[in-house]
Design a protein around this motif. Structure first.
Motif, short mmCIF file in Angstrom:
data_model
loop_
_atom_site.label_atom_id
_atom_site.label_comp_id
_atom_site.label_asym_id
_atom_site.label_seq_id
_atom_site.Cartn_x
_atom_site.Cartn_y
_atom_site.Cartn_z
N PRO A 270 0.52 -1.19 0.06
CA PRO A 270 0.06 0.04 0.04
C PRO A 270 0.54 1.34 0.02
CG PRO A 270 -1.04 -1.48 1.54
CD PRO A 270 0.31 -2.20 0.91
N ASP A 271 2.04 1.33 0.74
CA ASP A 271 2.79 2.47 0.72
C ASP A 271 3.28 2.87 -0.85
OD1 ASP A 271 6.02 1.37 1.84
OD2 ASP A 271 4.50 0.33 0.67
N ASP A 272 3.45 1.69 -1.75
CA ASP A 272 3.90 2.00 -3.03
C ASP A 272 2.72 2.50 -3.68
OD1 ASP A 272 6.43 1.05 -2.78
OD2 ASP A 272 5.80 -1.07 -3.33
N VAL A 273 1.80 1.90 -3.47
CA VAL A 273 0.24 2.61 -4.12
C VAL A 273 -0.04 3.92 -3.71
CG1 VAL A 273 -2.03 2.34 -4.49
CG2 VAL A 273 -0.73 0.37 -4.59
N ARG A 274 0.01 4.18 -2.31
CA ARG A 274 0.03 5.46 -2.10
C ARG A 274 0.88 6.56 -2.63
NH1 ARG A 274 1.54 5.63 4.12
NH2 ARG A 274 3.52 5.62 3.22
N ASP A 275 2.15 6.42 -2.66
CA ASP A 275 2.90 7.35 -3.42
C ASP A 275 2.72 7.32 -4.83
OD1 ASP A 275 4.02 7.64 -0.89
OD2 ASP A 275 5.99 6.59 -1.30
N TYR A 276 2.32 6.14 -5.44
CA TYR A 276 1.96 6.15 -6.99
C TYR A 276 0.66 7.01 -7.13
CZ TYR A 276 -0.01 4.05 -11.33
OH TYR A 276 -0.35 3.71 -12.51
N LEU A 277 -0.25 6.88 -6.41
CA LEU A 277 -1.35 8.00 -6.41
C LEU A 277 -1.08 9.47 -6.44
CD1 LEU A 277 -4.08 5.80 -4.63
CD2 LEU A 277 -3.87 6.00 -6.75
N LEU A 278 -0.27 9.59 -5.33
CA LEU A 278 0.21 10.98 -5.16
C LEU A 278 0.76 11.48 -6.39
CD1 LEU A 278 1.45 10.80 -1.44
CD2 LEU A 278 -0.76 11.71 -2.37
N PHE A 279 1.79 10.53 -6.91
CA PHE A 279 2.56 10.86 -8.03
C PHE A 279 1.40 11.38 -9.39
CE2 PHE A 279 5.19 9.95 -12.09
CZ PHE A 279 6.16 10.92 -11.61
N LEU A 280 0.63 10.41 -9.59
CA LEU A 280 -0.36 10.76 -10.57
C LEU A 280 -0.94 11.87 -10.56
CD1 LEU A 280 -2.08 7.19 -11.17
CD2 LEU A 280 -0.42 8.10 -12.46
N ILE A 281 -1.50 12.30 -9.27
CA ILE A 281 -2.72 13.47 -9.17
C ILE A 281 -1.61 14.80 -9.05
CG2 ILE A 281 -2.41 13.80 -6.77
CD1 ILE A 281 -5.42 14.49 -6.97
N LEU A 282 -0.36 14.79 -8.93
CA LEU A 282 0.43 15.89 -8.99
C LEU A 282 1.35 16.11 -10.24
CD1 LEU A 282 1.59 15.79 -5.25
CD2 LEU A 282 0.02 17.41 -6.25
N THR A 283 1.33 14.92 -11.18
CA THR A 283 2.03 15.24 -12.54
C THR A 283 1.15 15.06 -13.54
OG1 THR A 283 2.48 12.88 -12.56
CG2 THR A 283 4.15 14.30 -11.44
N GLY A 284 -0.12 14.53 -13.38
CA GLY A 284 -1.09 14.12 -14.58
C GLY A 284 -0.43 13.12 -15.43
N ALA A 285 0.33 12.30 -14.93
CA ALA A 285 0.96 11.37 -15.76
C ALA A 285 -0.07 10.28 -16.24
CB ALA A 285 2.47 10.67 -15.22
N ARG A 286 0.20 9.80 -17.24
CA ARG A 286 -0.33 8.47 -17.53
C ARG A 286 -0.15 7.19 -16.74
NH1 ARG A 286 0.93 10.86 -22.93
NH2 ARG A 286 -1.09 11.37 -24.01
N ARG A 287 -1.12 6.47 -16.50
CA ARG A 287 -1.02 5.80 -15.28
C ARG A 287 0.30 4.60 -15.76
NH1 ARG A 287 -6.57 2.40 -15.79
NH2 ARG A 287 -6.46 1.59 -17.90
N THR A 288 0.36 4.02 -16.88
CA THR A 288 1.17 3.11 -17.12
C THR A 288 2.65 3.69 -17.26
OG1 THR A 288 -0.57 1.76 -18.50
CG2 THR A 288 1.76 1.18 -18.93
N GLU A 289 2.70 4.93 -17.82
CA GLU A 289 3.92 5.46 -18.00
C GLU A 289 4.57 5.88 -16.60
OE1 GLU A 289 2.93 7.83 -22.32
OE2 GLU A 289 3.33 8.96 -20.30
N ALA A 290 3.79 6.19 -15.75
CA ALA A 290 4.22 6.35 -14.20
C ALA A 290 4.42 5.06 -13.46
CB ALA A 290 3.23 7.12 -13.40
#
Length: 451
Positions: A270-290
């Motif tokens: 979950p900590d990986d998922v948590r940081d991944y979600l934060l990264f997505l919302i603060l960069t607008g990156a596509r999910r697979t690229e991120a």
């Protein structure tokens, strides 16, 4: 080397000697025009037809088959068919090519299509294969063993794979599209667009006996002719400003799970998922690229990260806001492996996030998809009056026919201020101080949240 006429009989052909070393003997059938038997120095005997074609400067040889696997009767019948083609001005080679093309199946066309499309991303290939029911048994076994509920299968054309493409009719397409639409109209449209692409490829690659496209008309065209395509509205769901506080609270509250040797972590932490979600919302990156972001693509000194392979085939370098810089710097000290967001799947990067995202949605009362986070970033950036060209560059969108955009070279440092603006807005809306240290915002053990 021997060349002579012979009445082809079993007794006569069985007693023919092997040719002299380095030569081949040729025997003409006295009963069938153009039918030959060639004998090699090893005694191999092969039927062929040798005929002049109209307009050609030299005769053409058409191989029929080996004796005795091919009988004399079959050889004479095949030779007569070749002669009939030649007499009307046809080319036996074209006829054979057309006959092979008539037997090309959807499976054959799809394989050739994938081999020819060198620039398809792995994700696109996976989606196309899943759609066609084209995955290997190994992939299916892995899916059955997984404890997660697999994505709903879209094997829309699995039962068509071994049908010749020429046998796929407009009626078949229309009925299958309607049937698929009972489950998902968007998926039905997507499946038919893929089928249309594969059949267009087949029409271009394979010819009939006249050198014309194997398919006179793509049967998927029926959907346009009858206006049967489903009208599917583009998703417009985003996280509103009022959603950001409960959403962030639920994301930051995802508990840590460390593998201390006492148990095996099967799913993504979950900590990986948590940081991944934060990264997505603060960069607008596509999910697979991120998800595929590697540490060698992150430059903490320059405070940038790069996606080398993107949807539009152009490398994409972006600045890290202060919050994300601190987040990745802290992750670097605790994450092993090549990927910023590691996973337990075959690729080594994070793939399965469903359990954690469902938990966030339940705890926050904010239903969302991963792509909603990209839309949220875009919506917020636009509301902050970030220049259109800078916004396109942040999102790595193509500029299309915009001539002016083609002359603008947007340095990554020009994007740092816009990126920081979005981060500041999001953190303020979530009631987190923009300058707060990540360590205090997402404490690894205490799960606290600074207000």
């Amino acid at each position: 080397m021997t060349t002579r006429s012979l009445n082809f009989t079993k007794a006569a052909l069985d007693t023919l000697p092997a040719a002299q070393p380095g030569t081949r003997d040729t025997y003409h059938d006295s009963k069938t025009s153009g039918l030959l038997l060639r004998v090699t120095e090893t005694g191999v005997k092969t039927f062929s037809v040798y005929r002049w074609l109209k307009g050609d400067s030299k005769p053409q040889r058409t191989t029929l088959g080996r004796y005795p696997q091919m009988t004399i009767e079959r050889a004479r019948t095949a030779a007569a068919q070749v002669n009939a083609v030649v007499e009307v001005g046809g080319n036996p080679a074209d006829e054979r090519k057309a006959k092979r093309a008539q037997g090309v199946t959807l499976r054959d066309a799809f394989k050739d299509f994938l081999a020819a499309r060198k620039n398809l991303s792995p994700r696109t290939i996976y989606d196309y294969q899943r759609l066609m029911g084209f995955h290997s048994e190994e992939d299916r076994t892995d899916a059955r063993r997984s404890k997660h509920k697999p994505r709903r299968s879209a094997e829309s054309f699995k039962d068509w794979l071994d049908k010749p493409v020429v046998s796929i009719t407009k009626d078949m397409v229309e009925k299958r599209h309607a049937k698929m639409g009972e489950t998902s109209q968007a998926q039905a449209n997507y499946a038919m667009r893929v089928l249309r692409t594969v059949l267009n490829f087949a029409a271009a690659k394979y010819d009939n006996s006249k050198g014309e496209p194997l398919l006179a008309e793509n049967p998927v065209k029926r959907l346009s002719q009858t206006r049967a395509w489903y009208r599917v509205e583009r998703r417009r769901t985003v996280l509103r400003s009022s959603d950001l506080k409960p959403w962030f609270a639920a994301v930051l509250a995802l508990p840590n799970k460390r593998d201390d040797g006492s148990r095996t972590v099967v799913n993504a932490k979950p900590d990986d998922v948590r940081d991944y979600l934060l990264f997505l919302i603060l960069t607008g990156a596509r999910r697979t690229e991120a998800a595929r972001l590697r540490w060698d693509q992150v430059d903490l000194d320059a405070r940038t990260f790069t996606f080398p392979e993107t949807k539009n085939k152009r490398p994409h370098t972006l600045p890290l806001s202060d919050y994300l810089y601190a987040l990745l710097k802290e992750r670097k000290t605790v994450v092993d492996g090549d990927y910023v967001f590691p996973g337990t799947g075959k690729g080594g990067y994070l793939v399965e996030t469903r359990r954690q995202t469902e938990k966030v949605a339940k705890e926050s009362g904010v239903p969302f998809t991963l792509h909603d986070l990209r839309r949220t970033f875009i919506t917020i950036a636009e509301s902050l009056d970030i220049p259109a060209y800078a916004l396109k560059q942040l999102l790595n969108h193509k500029t299309g026919s915009d001539v002016t955009a083609g002359y603008i070279v947007m340095d990554v440092e020009r994007l740092r201020e816009p990126m920081q603006k979005v981060t500041d807005f999001v953190l303020r809306a979530a009631e987190l101080r923009p300058s707060a240290a990540v360590a205090s915002l997402i404490q690894r053990e205490g799960h606290g949240r600074e207000t």
